[in-house]
Design a protein around this motif. Structure first.
Motif, PDB file in Angstrom:
ATOM      1  N   ASP A  20       0.797  -1.222   0.000  1.00  0.00           N
ATOM      2  CA  ASP A  20       0.000   0.000   0.000  1.00  0.00           C
ATOM      3  C   ASP A  20       0.837   1.283   0.000  1.00  0.00           C
ATOM      4  O   ASP A  20       0.499   2.216  -0.728  1.00  0.00           O
ATOM      5  N   PRO A  21       1.937   1.377   0.771  1.00  0.00           N
ATOM      6  CA  PRO A  21       2.719   2.621   0.705  1.00  0.00           C
ATOM      7  C   PRO A  21       3.248   2.926  -0.701  1.00  0.00           C
ATOM      8  O   PRO A  21       3.280   4.084  -1.113  1.00  0.00           O
ATOM      9  N   VAL A  22       3.623   1.892  -1.440  1.00  0.00           N
ATOM     10  CA  VAL A  22       4.107   2.099  -2.815  1.00  0.00           C
ATOM     11  C   VAL A  22       2.951   2.553  -3.701  1.00  0.00           C
ATOM     12  O   VAL A  22       3.115   3.426  -4.562  1.00  0.00           O
ATOM     13  N   ARG A  23       1.778   1.989  -3.505  1.00  0.00           N
ATOM     14  CA  ARG A  23       0.600   2.395  -4.284  1.00  0.00           C
ATOM     15  C   ARG A  23       0.283   3.872  -4.040  1.00  0.00           C
ATOM     16  O   ARG A  23       0.037   4.622  -4.976  1.00  0.00           O
ATOM     17  N   ILE A  27       0.409   7.118  -6.624  1.00  0.00           N
ATOM     18  CA  ILE A  27      -0.677   8.075  -6.859  1.00  0.00           C
ATOM     19  C   ILE A  27      -0.167   9.503  -6.707  1.00  0.00           C
ATOM     20  O   ILE A  27      -0.474  10.377  -7.531  1.00  0.00           O
ATOM     21  N   LEU A  28       0.637   9.758  -5.679  1.00  0.00           N
ATOM     22  CA  LEU A  28       1.203  11.090  -5.468  1.00  0.00           C
ATOM     23  C   LEU A  28       2.116  11.490  -6.631  1.00  0.00           C
ATOM     24  O   LEU A  28       2.018  12.598  -7.161  1.00  0.00           O
ATOM     25  N   VAL A  29       2.983  10.586  -7.036  1.00  0.00           N
ATOM     26  CA  VAL A  29       3.909  10.875  -8.138  1.00  0.00           C
ATOM     27  C   VAL A  29       3.142  11.103  -9.441  1.00  0.00           C
ATOM     28  O   VAL A  29       3.470  11.990 -10.227  1.00  0.00           O
ATOM     29  N   ARG A  30       2.080  10.313  -9.670  1.00  0.00           N
ATOM     30  CA  ARG A  30       1.259  10.489 -10.880  1.00  0.00           C
ATOM     31  C   ARG A  30       0.632  11.887 -10.888  1.00  0.00           C
ATOM     32  O   ARG A  30       0.611  12.561 -11.923  1.00  0.00           O
ATOM     33  N   SER A  31       0.156  12.342  -9.741  1.00  0.00           N
ATOM     34  CA  SER A  31      -0.434  13.686  -9.655  1.00  0.00           C
ATOM     35  C   SER A  31       0.606  14.760  -9.926  1.00  0.00           C
ATOM     36  O   SER A  31       0.352  15.719 -10.665  1.00  0.00           O
ATOM     37  N   GLY A  64       8.194  11.480 -14.459  1.00  0.00           N
ATOM     38  CA  GLY A  64       7.796  10.378 -15.330  1.00  0.00           C
ATOM     39  C   GLY A  64       8.656   9.141 -15.133  1.00  0.00           C
ATOM     40  O   GLY A  64       8.145   8.017 -15.098  1.00  0.00           O
ATOM     41  N   LEU A  65       9.960   9.326 -14.989  1.00  0.00           N
ATOM     42  CA  LEU A  65      10.845   8.176 -14.756  1.00  0.00           C
ATOM     43  C   LEU A  65      10.588   7.551 -13.389  1.00  0.00           C
ATOM     44  O   LEU A  65      10.607   6.319 -13.258  1.00  0.00           O
ATOM     45  N   LEU A  66      10.320   8.383 -12.379  1.00  0.00           N
ATOM     46  CA  LEU A  66       9.982   7.845 -11.064  1.00  0.00           C
ATOM     47  C   LEU A  66       8.662   7.069 -11.130  1.00  0.00           C
ATOM     48  O   LEU A  66       8.544   5.978 -10.569  1.00  0.00           O
ATOM     49  N   ALA A  69       9.300   3.774 -12.775  1.00  0.00           N
ATOM     50  CA  ALA A  69       9.973   2.853 -11.847  1.00  0.00           C
ATOM     51  C   ALA A  69       8.971   2.257 -10.855  1.00  0.00           C
ATOM     52  O   ALA A  69       9.004   1.054 -10.572  1.00  0.00           O
ATOM     53  N   LEU A  70       8.073   3.099 -10.345  1.00  0.00           N
ATOM     54  CA  LEU A  70       7.068   2.602  -9.408  1.00  0.00           C
ATOM     55  C   LEU A  70       6.105   1.629 -10.091  1.00  0.00           C
ATOM     56  O   LEU A  70       5.714   0.620  -9.507  1.00  0.00           O
ATOM     57  N   GLU A  71       5.728   1.916 -11.325  1.00  0.00           N
ATOM     58  CA  GLU A  71       4.867   0.995 -12.070  1.00  0.00           C
ATOM     59  C   GLU A  71       5.623  -0.285 -12.416  1.00  0.00           C
ATOM     60  O   GLU A  71       5.040  -1.359 -12.475  1.00  0.00           O
ATOM     61  N   GLY A  72       6.923  -0.160 -12.643  1.00  0.00           N
ATOM     62  CA  GLY A  72       7.748  -1.332 -12.942  1.00  0.00           C
ATOM     63  C   GLY A  72       7.844  -2.308 -11.787  1.00  0.00           C
ATOM     64  O   GLY A  72       8.105  -3.496 -11.988  1.00  0.00           O
ATOM     65  N   LEU A  73       7.643  -1.810 -10.559  1.00  0.00           N
ATOM     66  CA  LEU A  73       7.629  -2.705  -9.404  1.00  0.00           C
ATOM     67  C   LEU A  73       6.468  -3.680  -9.491  1.00  0.00           C
ATOM     68  O   LEU A  73       6.567  -4.822  -9.052  1.00  0.00           O
TER      69      LEU A  73
END
Length: 131
Positions: A20-23, A27-31, A64-66, A69-73
């Motif tokens: 959940d913390p990564v999710r 969401i924060l990074v996407r915003s 975008g790269l961050l 990376a988070l989606e790549g997890l």
């Protein structure tokens, strides 16, 4: 058009569990990435100087790269999925428009359009393996 169910092999990339913390971080990074994109496109629309546009480009690229990376997890084969191909195409179009090899405003509007379309596509389309 018919699709195989998600549990059938070979159609959708592997998906891992995501804490959940990564999710929530995703969401924060996407915003933040969407804000960066809005500023970057706005700098082209309102003809700001290249220094400001370059600063926004760094903000867009780093967020975008961050985000990637988070989606790549979670989506370990994103480079083989449809959204991975679209991400590569977005990089190319943004690069061409930034260096004025494409008309910047229409090219960036197209990138924004395909990004919004693919991000809201059903999972079976967005994460479909293409090779």
């Amino acid at each position: 058009m018919t699709y195989q169910k998600n549990n059938e092999p070979g159609k959708i990339g592997r998906v891992a569990d995501r804490p959940d913390p990564v999710r929530y971080l995703s969401i924060l990074v996407r915003s933040l990435h969407q804000i960066a994109v809005a500023l970057f496109i706005g700098s082209f629309l309102f003809n700001d100087n290249d220094r400001i546009t370059g600063t926004f480009l760094i903000f867009v690229a780093s967020s975008g790269l961050l985000l990637l990376a988070l989606e790549g997890l979670r989506h370990r084969q994103f480079y083989r999925e449809f959204f991975g191909l679209i991400t590569f195409i977005k990089f190319v179009i943004i690069g061409f428009s930034y260096h004025h090899l494409l008309p910047p405003t229409p090219a960036l509007m197209f990138v924004y359009f395909i990004a919004a379309t693919i991000s809201h596509a059903p999972k079976r389309i967005r994460h479909r393996l293409i090779f």
